[in-house]
Design an enzyme around this catalytic site. Structure first.
Site, PDB file in Angstrom:
ATOM      1  N   HIS A  60      52.214  39.612  40.397  1.00  0.00           N
ATOM      2  CA  HIS A  60      52.108  38.801  41.614  1.00  0.00           C
ATOM      3  C   HIS A  60      51.783  37.370  41.196  1.00  0.00           C
ATOM      4  CE1 HIS A  60      51.123  42.306  44.586  1.00  0.00           C
ATOM      5  NE2 HIS A  60      52.122  42.606  43.769  1.00  0.00           N
ATOM      6  N   GLU A  74      49.478  35.302  41.966  1.00  0.00           N
ATOM      7  CA  GLU A  74      48.080  35.037  41.629  1.00  0.00           C
ATOM      8  C   GLU A  74      47.735  35.546  40.232  1.00  0.00           C
ATOM      9  OE1 GLU A  74      47.974  36.397  46.061  1.00  0.00           O
ATOM     10  OE2 GLU A  74      49.266  36.676  44.316  1.00  0.00           O
ATOM     11  N   CYS A 133      46.572  40.217  48.180  1.00  0.00           N
ATOM     12  CA  CYS A 133      46.431  41.661  48.343  1.00  0.00           C
ATOM     13  C   CYS A 133      45.146  42.102  47.612  1.00  0.00           C
ATOM     14  CB  CYS A 133      47.651  42.373  47.770  1.00  0.00           C
ATOM     15  SG  CYS A 133      47.758  42.295  45.959  1.00  0.00           S
ATOM     16  N   CYS A 142      45.144  41.441  43.712  1.00  0.00           N
ATOM     17  CA  CYS A 142      44.937  40.035  43.357  1.00  0.00           C
ATOM     18  C   CYS A 142      43.514  39.579  43.671  1.00  0.00           C
ATOM     19  CB  CYS A 142      45.970  39.169  44.072  1.00  0.00           C
ATOM     20  SG  CYS A 142      47.651  39.507  43.503  1.00  0.00           S
TER      21      CYS A 142
END
Length: 188
Positions: free
Chosen positions: A75, A77, A105, A108
């Site tokens: 992801h 992040e 999420c 993260c």
């Protein structure tokens, strides 16, 4: 910076940074995260971009790339946190701010706590899986051994529009893909 970059961000980026307020810096770094999100979209990934900054210096950046990298943890992040940690040669990033175009999420959010990020700034809420405010307030959990200050809405409209366009195009592509086999029926 492109024609879709909001006017207030374009104006800000053309001024002298020594006079910038924290809000100005927030817009600046979120504009960079939005540019990274556009890169993700151009590669067929969900358009999310992130940057990690400390004292208004970029430490790391990333965009969503789980499909390209065959890595479910890639992801935006996490990619940005990995780059920042590698850059400073430390897995802890105290006094750093993470800017991201979409509410994080659970995975993260956990990575930010472990990385000791001090501040999270996100643009658009994620009603299905966001844990900073939408589905829960993860960063306020009493069992966490680190607190992260959360701010939201910086360039939220631009981030939401980018996501909406991406998913609209994806739906149209799927619709077109379903219709193609029907177009060829009876022509063989």
């Amino acid at each position: 910076m492109n024609k879709e970059t909001p006017t207030h961000v374009r104006t800000l980026l053309e001024t002298e940074s020594a006079d910038w307020s924290q809000q100005d810096w927030d817009l600046h770094w979120m504009a960079r995260a939005l540019a990274l999100a556009e890169t993700a979209a151009s590669l067929g990934e969900v358009p999310v971009g992130a940057v990690v900054v400390q004292d208004n210096v970029l430490l790391g950046e990333g965009f969503n790339q789980p499909i390209l990298s065959s890595d479910p943890t890639a992801h935006a992040e996490v990619v940005a946190l990995r780059a920042a940690a590698k850059n400073v040669e430390n897995y802890r990033l105290p006094n750093a701010t993470l800017y991201v175009t979409l509410e994080p999420c659970a995975m993260c959010a956990g990575a930010m706590v472990h990385g000791r990020i001090s501040r999270l700034v996100f643009a658009a809420p994620e009603p299905k899986a966001g844990v900073a405010q939408s589905q829960e307030t993860f960063f306020e959990r009493t069992y966490l051994n680190h607190r992260i200050h959360v701010e939201n809405g910086v360039a939220g409209t631009a981030a939401s529009q980018l996501l909406s366009r991406f998913f609209q195009q994806r739906r149209e592509q799927k619709k077109n893909d379903k219709q193609k086999p029907m177009d060829n029926v009876g022509t063989e």
